[in-house]
Design an enzyme around this catalytic site. Structure first.
Site, short mmCIF file in Angstrom:
data_model
loop_
_atom_site.label_atom_id
_atom_site.label_comp_id
_atom_site.label_asym_id
_atom_site.label_seq_id
_atom_site.Cartn_x
_atom_site.Cartn_y
_atom_site.Cartn_z
N LYS A 93 0.76 -1.33 -0.33
CA LYS A 93 0.10 0.28 -0.07
C LYS A 93 0.93 1.04 0.01
O LYS A 93 1.67 1.01 1.01
CB LYS A 93 -1.15 0.08 1.37
CG LYS A 93 -1.92 1.15 1.49
CD LYS A 93 -2.91 1.55 2.54
CE LYS A 93 -3.63 2.57 2.04
NZ LYS A 93 -3.70 3.12 3.74
N GLY B 158 -8.45 9.17 9.47
CA GLY B 158 -8.75 9.89 10.72
C GLY B 158 -9.72 10.42 11.19
O GLY B 158 -10.19 10.70 12.29
N ALA C 235 -9.84 6.05 3.94
CA ALA C 235 -9.59 6.64 4.43
C ALA C 235 -10.19 7.78 4.79
O ALA C 235 -11.63 7.77 3.63
CB ALA C 235 -8.28 7.97 4.27
N GLY C 236 -10.69 7.73 6.26
CA GLY C 236 -12.09 9.00 6.32
C GLY C 236 -13.72 8.53 6.33
O GLY C 236 -14.30 8.95 6.56
N ASN D 28 -9.81 1.72 8.96
CA ASN D 28 -9.34 1.30 10.10
C ASN D 28 -9.61 2.48 11.43
O ASN D 28 -10.70 1.66 12.50
CB ASN D 28 -7.63 1.57 10.29
CG ASN D 28 -6.69 1.53 11.00
OD1 ASN D 28 -7.50 1.06 12.52
ND2 ASN D 28 -5.49 1.74 10.94
N THR D 29 -9.41 4.00 11.79
CA THR D 29 -9.78 4.39 12.87
C THR D 29 -11.65 4.07 12.99
O THR D 29 -11.78 3.62 14.90
CB THR D 29 -9.70 6.30 11.86
OG1 THR D 29 -8.67 5.97 12.30
CG2 THR D 29 -10.05 6.67 13.87
#
Lengths: 72, 263
Positions: free
Chosen positions: B101, B162, B188-189, B210-211
């Site tokens: 990645k 995040g 992301a986001g 993830n977050t």
């Protein structure tokens, strides 16, 4: 004895190869699987783990050990 | 996985039944992380390369590998193409995988990927035989350039890493999805299962989260909720959403019923 920079710290060693140095510092143990997840760089170039025994250490080599950590 | 799986996602030579990819950062412990990975049903999780700190690091690889997932190392922390190429080579040697990645983000405040350095690094990594999955701006032109460079997919951001802000880049993602000939992984986001479902309904091939999972009140339940949302969104996207309309459109023919009462 030669002087190398090992993970940012000056280290004096009598080892001649990178593999010997990694054994001396406990990174390489008897179990060959212990190297999974670890990578080695010298002077900002990756040294393949299969060639650690062929790399001859030189004065002022900057040796860095990398591991994998959690990340996104 | 089942080779006859019609819904499988192919990225380079790899194939995935689950369209939810997961990051491993920010979990309170390795145990919670592994339980969340299992609950998510993911088959691909990201890890990062760092200089070793002896005596103090937690080995996350062995517990992760026991869950049966494939590891996707990232080049996070790289500020320029050269560093990313170095990180990718370290990761390939460490994990014996050609998956990478690609992440190049020099600015720590917004962690937005540098498009120029990302493209340069992608070109070099493809040359070196990597299966390149670039994290990138939701820029349709850049995504085409990354595709032309030989990347196995593109990973445009929904919002900065995040932030949990959802599909801030929605309009650009639509253009990217319309144009792409490689899989599009929205990364992301994404802050809620509804965001993930919306991305999949739009036609995204997968999402990376993830977050939103790691910092949830109950990360394991949240991982399951994301799995459901991704499945539902993907099924809805494939089924084909109905057209939206300004005016009401009756679902039954009321005229005949009214006419009958007036007789």
């Amino acid at each position: 004895m030669i002087k190398v920079i090992y993970n940012g710290e000056v280290r004096e060693t009598g080892c001649s190869t990178l593999l010997e140095l990694l054994k001396e510092t406990g990174v390489v143990k008897d179990d060959p699987r212990s190297l999974f997840g670890i990578a080695v760089g010298v002077n900002d170039e990756m040294v393949p783990k299969s060639r650690l025994d062929q790399y001859i250490l030189r004065e002022n080599d900057r040796i860095e050990i990398f591991t994998m950590i959690a990340g996104g | 996985m089942d080779l006859k799986d019609q819904n499988a996602l192919a990225i380079g030579k790899y194939s995935f039944s689950s369209r939810l990819f997961m990051g491993t950062g920010k979990f309170s412990s390795s145990d919670v992380m592994c339980s969340a990975v299992k609950a998510s049903g993911t088959e691909l999780v990201t890890v990062a390369v760092r200089r070793a700190k002896f005596g103090g690091y937690d080995d996350i690889l062995q517990p992760l590998l026991k869950t049966g997932v494939r590891l996707l190392p990232n080049t996070a922390g790289s500020r320029v193409a050269k560093e990313a190429v170095y990180a990718a080579n370290l990761a390939r040697d460490a994990l014996e995988t050609d998956l990478i990645k690609l992440e190049v983000h020099p600015d720590p405040r917004y962690l937005l990927p540098d498009p120029v350095e990302t493209l340069l690094a992608a070109q070099e990594l493809v040359k070196q035989g990597f299966t390149v999955m670039p994290y990138c701006q939701a820029d349709p032109v850049l995504c085409k350039r990354l595709e032309e460079a030989g990347c196995a997919c593109v990973m445009p951001l929904a919002a900065p890493i995040g932030t949990n802000r959802g599909l801030v880049t929605r309009d650009m993602l639509e253009i990217i999805l319309d144009q792409a000939s490689v899989p599009v992984v929205v990364d992301a986001g994404i802050g809620a299962p509804s965001h993930a479902a919306a991305a999949m309904e739009m036609g995204a091939d997968a999402v990376l989260v993830n977050t939103a999972i790691a910092v949830a009140g109950d990360p394991v339940s949240m991982a399951g909720a994301f799995a459901d949302a991704v499945r539902a969104g993907y099924a809805a996207g494939k089924a084909g959403l109905g057209k939206s309309s300004l005016y009401a459109v009756a679902t039954s023919e009321v005229d005949d019923f009214i006419a009958h009462l007036e007789d």
